[in-house]
Design an enzyme around this catalytic site. Structure first.
Site, PDB file in Angstrom:
ATOM      1  N   ASP A   1      -1.608  -2.454  -4.826  1.00 36.67           N
ATOM      2  CA  ASP A   1      -2.538  -2.760  -3.749  1.00 36.67           C
ATOM      3  C   ASP A   1      -3.316  -1.476  -3.449  1.00 36.67           C
ATOM      4  O   ASP A   1      -3.781  -0.821  -4.380  1.00 36.67           O
ATOM      5  CB  ASP A   1      -1.782  -3.308  -2.539  1.00 36.67           C
ATOM      6  CG  ASP A   1      -2.687  -4.092  -1.588  1.00 36.67           C
ATOM      7  OD1 ASP A   1      -3.901  -4.168  -1.839  1.00 36.67           O
ATOM      8  OD2 ASP A   1      -2.175  -4.623  -0.592  1.00 36.67           O
TER       9      ASP A   1
ATOM     10  N   ASP B   1      -4.507   2.382   3.592  1.00 32.55           N
ATOM     11  CA  ASP B   1      -5.189   1.410   4.456  1.00 32.55           C
ATOM     12  C   ASP B   1      -5.122   1.898   5.898  1.00 32.55           C
ATOM     13  O   ASP B   1      -4.058   2.321   6.377  1.00 32.55           O
ATOM     14  CB  ASP B   1      -4.534   0.029   4.354  1.00 32.55           C
ATOM     15  CG  ASP B   1      -5.039  -0.774   3.160  1.00 32.55           C
ATOM     16  OD1 ASP B   1      -5.713  -0.184   2.299  1.00 32.55           O
ATOM     17  OD2 ASP B   1      -4.757  -1.980   3.100  1.00 32.55           O
TER      18      ASP B   1
ATOM     19  N   ASP C   1       0.846  -1.185   0.000  1.00 30.60           N
ATOM     20  CA  ASP C   1       0.000   0.000   0.000  1.00 30.60           C
ATOM     21  C   ASP C   1       0.884   1.239   0.000  1.00 30.60           C
ATOM     22  O   ASP C   1       1.992   1.238   0.542  1.00 30.60           O
ATOM     23  CB  ASP C   1      -0.890   0.013   1.240  1.00 30.60           C
ATOM     24  CG  ASP C   1      -1.805  -1.198   1.309  1.00 30.60           C
ATOM     25  OD1 ASP C   1      -2.521  -1.448   0.329  1.00 30.60           O
ATOM     26  OD2 ASP C   1      -1.786  -1.890   2.351  1.00 30.60           O
TER      27      ASP C   1
ATOM     28  N   ARG D   1     -13.699   1.483  -3.354  1.00 26.08           N
ATOM     29  CA  ARG D   1     -13.149   1.699  -2.012  1.00 26.08           C
ATOM     30  C   ARG D   1     -12.739   3.149  -1.776  1.00 26.08           C
ATOM     31  O   ARG D   1     -11.575   3.463  -1.642  1.00 26.08           O
ATOM     32  CB  ARG D   1     -11.957   0.776  -1.752  1.00 26.08           C
ATOM     33  CG  ARG D   1     -12.289  -0.695  -1.785  1.00 26.08           C
ATOM     34  CD  ARG D   1     -11.094  -1.544  -1.375  1.00 26.08           C
ATOM     35  NE  ARG D   1     -11.373  -2.969  -1.493  1.00 26.08           N
ATOM     36  CZ  ARG D   1     -10.513  -3.928  -1.211  1.00 26.08           C
ATOM     37  NH1 ARG D   1      -9.300  -3.616  -0.780  1.00 26.08           N
ATOM     38  NH2 ARG D   1     -10.843  -5.200  -1.347  1.00 26.08           N
TER      39      ARG D   1
END
Length: 440
Positions: free
Chosen positions: A259, A263, A220, A318
């Site tokens: 990715d 996060d 990430d 997302r």
């Protein structure tokens, strides 16, 4: 740059520019930080500015003495500055663009690793789709891939200590291929940086992922893992020169090398993301990384995050997907293209409040797609506008996707907000002010 994905955003920017972006930015960005004279690196998060203002607030390295203020121009220099003097307050000023993998992927490959051998060995017509690669020995193509991946992991991850401010100098500061790790610390500020998403040099083929197999990638761009009081402000997150649209396919599946962009997981708490641009990406922001009870115990009661005045442009999904957390999303602008899947993912025990947001959707993309139900969790979604028209996102979702009925009412009311702008002004305000290089 993927010009197709940026078409809607570019149009919005041109319109905003025509009414005077410069003056508008000066009038709105002052709400993002506690006013302090002089160096913006010593600015702290304003009172009530989202969840990161809760309790002790977020000051980063504002208290750093002169010996703990670093200006860095290389990846090695940046990592050294992070590691120096533990958790003493520090300010790290980033000058120019720093490449975490400046010598290229080949420099990270284990001796003997050959991608063509990897493809030949694990092709579905020879290997099949019933057995994963976890038992492959160290000297196999998969074993050599694992070693190569470990080399990249060690190289591109930068661990951020407590009481740190990382800030870009000027309009062109940032990182390529880096993964910022904000893990188990308190009080971090990250501002005015452009992050080009790390490219996984060595994705893993998993024959058992789905009915056709799949490529899985790591890294990430930024991870907030078990940390508290984190403020991310005026940054740009983008796939940049490596968009998924340019990725090849192997074994009939996209060779996925990205990715997430951000996060927020493992009991992280009190995070504010303001005035950022999240662009050209697939799986963008994940809050809470698993439904499993083993992680739920640490996530329940945590994952409190605020998103305001962010630009979400050319994304697939997302923005964010939420599990467990009390997430407040207001005054953001979402600009979709034909790759759009959804914006808000309603996950297990999530308590999402989405208010006063603007959505610019292309012809043929329904407002029913804005919300995606992954689990039965109530959501508050009012005073949102789609293409300039007030839209009840829950009602339109339930009318067009009756098999995934959403319930209204997240069960809490956000109080940690500064100025809430009229939603009809949000596209103009956000497109003028969000992203790196626009710090007032």
């Amino acid at each position: 740059m993927n010009t197709q994905k940026w078409h809607g955003h570019a149009t919005a920017v041109r319109v905003a520019a025509s009414i005077g972006c410069a003056a508008l930015v000066l009038s709105v960005t002052g709400t993002a930080a506690q006013a302090k004279p002089g160096d913006p690196a010593r600015q702290t998060l304003a009172a009530n500015d989202g969840w990161a203002a809760y309790g002790t607030g977020t000051t980063g390295g504002a208290a750093a003495d002169a010996a703990h203020v670093h200006t860095v121009t290389t990846w090695a220099g940046f990592k050294a500055a992070l590691a120096a003097d533990g958790s003493a307050p520090k300010i790290i000023k980033v000058k120019g663009t720093i490449d975490a993998v400046s010598e290229g992927c080949d420099s990270l490959a284990a001796p003997g690793y050959d991608f063509d051998d990897y493809l030949a060995t694990y092709a579905p017509e020879s290997w099949g789709l019933d057995t994963d690669l976890s038992a492959e020995p160290d000297d196999s193509p998969e074993g050599l891939r694992r070693v190569s991946a470990a080399n990249q992991d060690q190289t591109i991850k930068a661990v951020v200590p407590a009481n740190t401010t990382i800030i870009g100098i000027g309009k062109n500061a940032g990182f390529k291929g880096a993964s910022l790790q904000i893990k188990a610390v308190d009080n971090v500020i990250v501002r005015n940086l452009t992050f080009e998403s790390p490219v996984d040099c060595f994705p893993q083929w998993d024959p058992t992922d789905g009915d056709k197999g799949n490529w899985n990638s790591e890294y990430d761009t930024a991870v907030v893992y078990g940390s508290t009081h984190v403020w991310l402000d005026h940054n740009t997150f983008t796939d940049g020169g490596h968009p998924d649209s340019a990725a090849p396919t192997y074994f009939g599946m996209l060779y996925q090398q990205h990715d997430g962009e951000l996060d927020i997981v493992r009991g992280a708490d009190y995070v504010t993301a303001s005035w950022n641009a999240f662009t050209e990406h697939d799986k963008t922001i994940l809050i809470g990384n698993s439904d499993s009870e083993s992680t739920a115990a640490g996530d329940r009661g945590h994952l409190k995050v605020t998103f305001h005045h962010n630009l979400f442009s050319g994304l697939v999904e997302r923005a964010p997907r939420v599990r467990f957390g009390q997430v407040d999303s207001y005054n953001n602008h979402f600009v979709a293209d034909d790759s759009y899947s959804y914006s808000f993912g309603i996950g297990k025990e999530s308590q999402l409040v989405a208010q006063h947001n603007a959505f610019t959707l292309p012809a043929g993309v329904s407002a029913a797609k804005v919300l995606k139900r992954w689990n039965v969790s109530p959501v508050t979604a009012d005073d949102n506008y789609v293409n300039g028209t007030a839209t009840d996102l829950i009602a339109v979702h339930n009318a067009q996707i009756p098999g995934e009925v959403l319930q209204s009412g997240a069960g809490w009311t956000p109080t940690l907000r500064t100025k809430v702008d009229p939603v009809k002004s949000v596209p103009r305000i956000v497109d003028c002010g969000a992203g790196a290089g626009r710090l007032g």
